[in-house]
Design a protein around this motif. Sequence first.
Motif, short mmCIF file in Angstrom:
data_model
loop_
_atom_site.label_atom_id
_atom_site.label_comp_id
_atom_site.label_asym_id
_atom_site.label_seq_id
_atom_site.Cartn_x
_atom_site.Cartn_y
_atom_site.Cartn_z
N ASP A 42 0.84 -1.20 0.00
CA ASP A 42 0.00 0.00 0.00
C ASP A 42 0.88 1.25 0.00
OD1 ASP A 42 -2.23 -1.62 0.21
OD2 ASP A 42 -2.37 -1.43 2.38
N ALA A 43 1.89 1.23 0.86
CA ALA A 43 2.79 2.39 0.95
C ALA A 43 3.49 2.62 -0.38
CB ALA A 43 3.81 2.16 2.07
N ASP A 44 4.01 1.56 -0.96
CA ASP A 44 4.74 1.69 -2.23
C ASP A 44 3.81 2.18 -3.35
OD1 ASP A 44 6.92 -1.18 -1.59
OD2 ASP A 44 7.01 0.93 -0.95
N ASN A 45 2.60 1.66 -3.38
CA ASN A 45 1.64 2.09 -4.43
C ASN A 45 1.34 3.58 -4.30
OD1 ASN A 45 1.56 -0.50 -5.42
ND2 ASN A 45 -0.38 -1.04 -4.37
N ALA A 46 1.18 4.03 -3.08
CA ALA A 46 0.88 5.45 -2.86
C ALA A 46 2.07 6.32 -3.26
CB ALA A 46 0.53 5.68 -1.40
N LEU A 47 3.26 5.87 -2.90
CA LEU A 47 4.46 6.65 -3.24
C LEU A 47 4.66 6.71 -4.75
CD1 LEU A 47 6.87 5.36 -0.44
CD2 LEU A 47 6.00 7.71 -0.68
N GLU A 48 4.40 5.57 -5.42
CA GLU A 48 4.57 5.54 -6.88
C GLU A 48 3.55 6.45 -7.56
OE1 GLU A 48 6.37 1.04 -6.58
OE2 GLU A 48 4.45 1.36 -7.63
N ALA A 49 2.34 6.49 -7.02
CA ALA A 49 1.31 7.39 -7.57
C ALA A 49 1.73 8.85 -7.39
CB ALA A 49 -0.02 7.13 -6.89
N ALA A 50 2.24 9.15 -6.20
CA ALA A 50 2.67 10.52 -5.92
C ALA A 50 3.85 10.90 -6.81
CB ALA A 50 3.05 10.66 -4.45
N GLN A 51 4.76 9.97 -6.99
CA GLN A 51 5.95 10.23 -7.83
C GLN A 51 5.54 10.49 -9.28
OE1 GLN A 51 8.60 6.85 -8.59
NE2 GLN A 51 10.35 8.16 -8.09
N ALA A 52 4.58 9.72 -9.77
CA ALA A 52 4.14 9.87 -11.16
C ALA A 52 3.43 11.21 -11.36
CB ALA A 52 3.23 8.72 -11.54
N ALA A 53 2.73 11.65 -10.33
CA ALA A 53 1.94 12.88 -10.47
C ALA A 53 2.76 14.15 -10.24
CB ALA A 53 0.78 12.85 -9.47
N GLN A 54 3.93 14.01 -9.64
CA GLN A 54 4.65 15.19 -9.17
C GLN A 54 5.13 16.13 -10.27
OE1 GLN A 54 8.09 16.24 -9.09
NE2 GLN A 54 7.52 18.00 -7.80
N PRO A 55 5.73 15.64 -11.37
CA PRO A 55 6.22 16.59 -12.38
C PRO A 55 5.13 17.51 -12.93
CG PRO A 55 7.15 14.41 -12.74
CD PRO A 55 6.08 14.24 -11.69
N ALA A 56 3.97 16.96 -13.22
CA ALA A 56 2.88 17.80 -13.77
C ALA A 56 2.36 18.76 -12.71
CB ALA A 56 1.76 16.90 -14.28
N TRP A 57 2.36 18.30 -11.46
CA TRP A 57 1.90 19.16 -10.37
C TRP A 57 2.86 20.32 -10.16
CZ3 TRP A 57 -2.38 20.32 -8.04
CH2 TRP A 57 -2.38 20.94 -6.80
N ARG A 158 -1.29 20.72 8.10
CA ARG A 158 0.04 21.34 8.22
C ARG A 158 0.98 20.74 7.19
NH1 ARG A 158 1.13 21.66 14.69
NH2 ARG A 158 1.26 23.93 14.84
N LYS A 159 0.81 19.44 6.93
CA LYS A 159 1.72 18.73 6.01
C LYS A 159 1.23 18.84 4.57
CE LYS A 159 2.52 15.77 10.00
NZ LYS A 159 3.71 16.39 10.53
N VAL A 160 -0.06 18.66 4.36
CA VAL A 160 -0.62 18.67 3.00
C VAL A 160 -0.51 20.06 2.38
CG1 VAL A 160 -2.73 18.44 1.65
CG2 VAL A 160 -2.16 16.72 3.38
N ALA A 161 -0.93 21.09 3.10
CA ALA A 161 -1.00 22.44 2.52
C ALA A 161 0.39 22.92 2.11
CB ALA A 161 -1.63 23.40 3.52
N ALA A 162 1.35 22.75 3.00
CA ALA A 162 2.71 23.22 2.70
C ALA A 162 3.34 22.39 1.57
CB ALA A 162 3.58 23.15 3.95
N SER A 163 3.05 21.09 1.56
CA SER A 163 3.59 20.23 0.50
C SER A 163 3.05 20.64 -0.86
CB SER A 163 3.21 18.77 0.74
OG SER A 163 3.71 18.29 1.94
N LEU A 164 1.73 20.78 -0.94
CA LEU A 164 1.11 20.99 -2.25
C LEU A 164 1.37 22.38 -2.81
CD1 LEU A 164 -0.07 18.24 -1.71
CD2 LEU A 164 -2.34 19.11 -2.28
N ILE A 165 1.35 23.40 -1.98
CA ILE A 165 1.53 24.75 -2.53
C ILE A 165 2.94 24.92 -3.09
CG2 ILE A 165 2.28 25.87 -0.39
CD1 ILE A 165 0.03 27.30 -3.21
N THR A 166 3.89 24.18 -2.57
CA THR A 166 5.28 24.29 -3.02
C THR A 166 5.59 23.36 -4.19
OG1 THR A 166 5.78 22.76 -1.20
CG2 THR A 166 6.27 25.09 -0.83
N GLY A 167 4.58 22.61 -4.66
CA GLY A 167 4.80 21.80 -5.87
C GLY A 167 5.17 20.35 -5.60
N ASN A 168 5.15 19.95 -4.33
CA ASN A 168 5.35 18.54 -3.99
C ASN A 168 4.02 17.80 -4.10
OD1 ASN A 168 8.24 18.63 -2.64
ND2 ASN A 168 7.09 20.36 -1.81
#
Length: 479
Positions: A42-57, A158-168
Amino acid sequence: MKHYKQYINGQFVDSKATSVIEILNPCTEVVISTISTGTVEDADNALEAAQAAQPAWEALPAIQRAAFLHKMADVIRENRVFLAETLSKEQAKVIGLAQVEIDVTADYFDYNAGWARRIEGEIIQSDREKEHIYLHKVPIGVAVGICPWNFPFFVMARKVAASLITGNTCVIKPSSEAPNTIMEFADFIQKINLPAGVLNFVCGAGRTVGNALSKSPITGIISLTGSVGAGQKVISAAAENITKVSLELGGKAPAIVCADANMELALNAIVSSKVIFSGQVCNCAERVYVQDSIYDEFVDKLTKKMSKVTIEDALTGTNADMSSLVSQSQLDKITEMVEFAKKEGAEVLVGGKQPNQFDRGYFYEPTILTNVSQQSEIIQEEVFGPVLPVMKFGTLDEAIALSNDCQFGLTSSIFSENYNNIMHATNSLHFGETYVNREHFEAIQGFHAGWKKSGVGGADGKHGMEEYLHTRVVYAKYY
Ligand SMILES: NC(=O)C1=CN([C@@H]2O[C@H](COP(=O)(O)OP(=O)(O)OC[C@H]3O[C@@H](n4cnc5c(N)ncnc54)[C@H](OP(=O)(O)O)[C@@H]3O)[C@@H](O)[C@H]2O)C=CC1
Ligand SMILES: O=C(O)[C@@H](O)[C@@H]1OC[C@H](O)[C@H]1O
């Protein structure tokens, strides 16, 4: 009863784990939901999804990323009462405070969206002709957020907002004690068309799912809020890939009350800094040092105020001051610490036991202890409950030394009407935060940062946002 599935790559999916974790309502001890124990997969699937989405984000203009944060704030406000009731049920937070947490979380998303046009780099003068030195602020990549049970929804933000606004992009692991409100939020954000993989929620045990998230080479930063023990485990897991960590850990906040303090103000601030969420807050007052000339009067008044603190069922009560502790294990831990303090000679002025009006739940009375020593466990170790040991001091330097004699360095406070006392103390206390003549609670535009064993890095404000950025330096020579 509701079972919360994993939210990975924009969809709710079942974990392959066959066992579940039951979530109780602490006031009634009734099981109200289940989550999966989760798997490394589950952890790996989530990380791979996040990794795939990050460049476009990352490629999205920050103002467009900010629009999604505003939409998150909107869905929270549209469901604020339901979310507050969910939060109150899963962790025994009195409904008034639960509503505050939900509302402040919405504000937090709006506040962080405001960084969209203010993530600033620098151009530095070079020593060389025809050269510019550029400092670029760029996202790290994939951020992992591991949440505690005490303010789970706000700390998630605290974690989501700062992560997403900065492009992570981001993977959140809720605490297994309080995942419900976070997972309801996952359901709501399906409606805001956030690109799949940008934000993922994976439930499961910290020692398996949390550990897998922390040691993966995909993870660029791990932001954990929790105990020192969990923080140490995350550091060792992160060591494998030298992954950046941002840790908000335990605390043992001293409150110093000088003879010249406004006593009523100090009493009210300290009581509210102790009973909020039954003392299960990292910035809570965990010990009080009172100047000897006012000690007897202060302790007498403090005891009277603590004996008036009201305790009820978190959801059905009349919005009492506090309610049940979050779990049997927390109740056991606090009971053991008070009993041990009594064996060491501590005197219980009020509380020191479970209230007798409840036949279920994990309730513990607000407690004042005196006749304790600086090296005693109750003064040195975090209680994380409604227990307050009180000691006297002679000079302010003695109070500062007693306060700094501590493995933690998160929050502290001083109550005095003397400017010199205040400046001397705020310049001498070894804590990330010092509150002066007010209750122990930080602001979203501040910087919530622990020193010593209280953590590494921090959250909130400009510097909390910058935790999720790398600095790339370019030496641009031209002819
Ligand atoms: N500084 C601050 O702002 C705060 C500090 N705290 C501190 O946390 C403690 C209580 O909160 P609590 O939630 O019980 O803290 P825990 O440390 O037990 O858990 C915090 C989070 O870490 C996870 N976790 C546990 N072990 C690991 C691991 N080996 N690897 C990765 N993740 C792990 C937990 O998962 P799981 O739940 O599934 O085990 C949970 O999501 C207190 O000491 C308190 O001071 C709490 C809130 C705020
Ligand atoms: O998690 C904690 O205990 C603290 O960070 C707490 O969470 C929300 C409040 O803002 C903080 O005091």
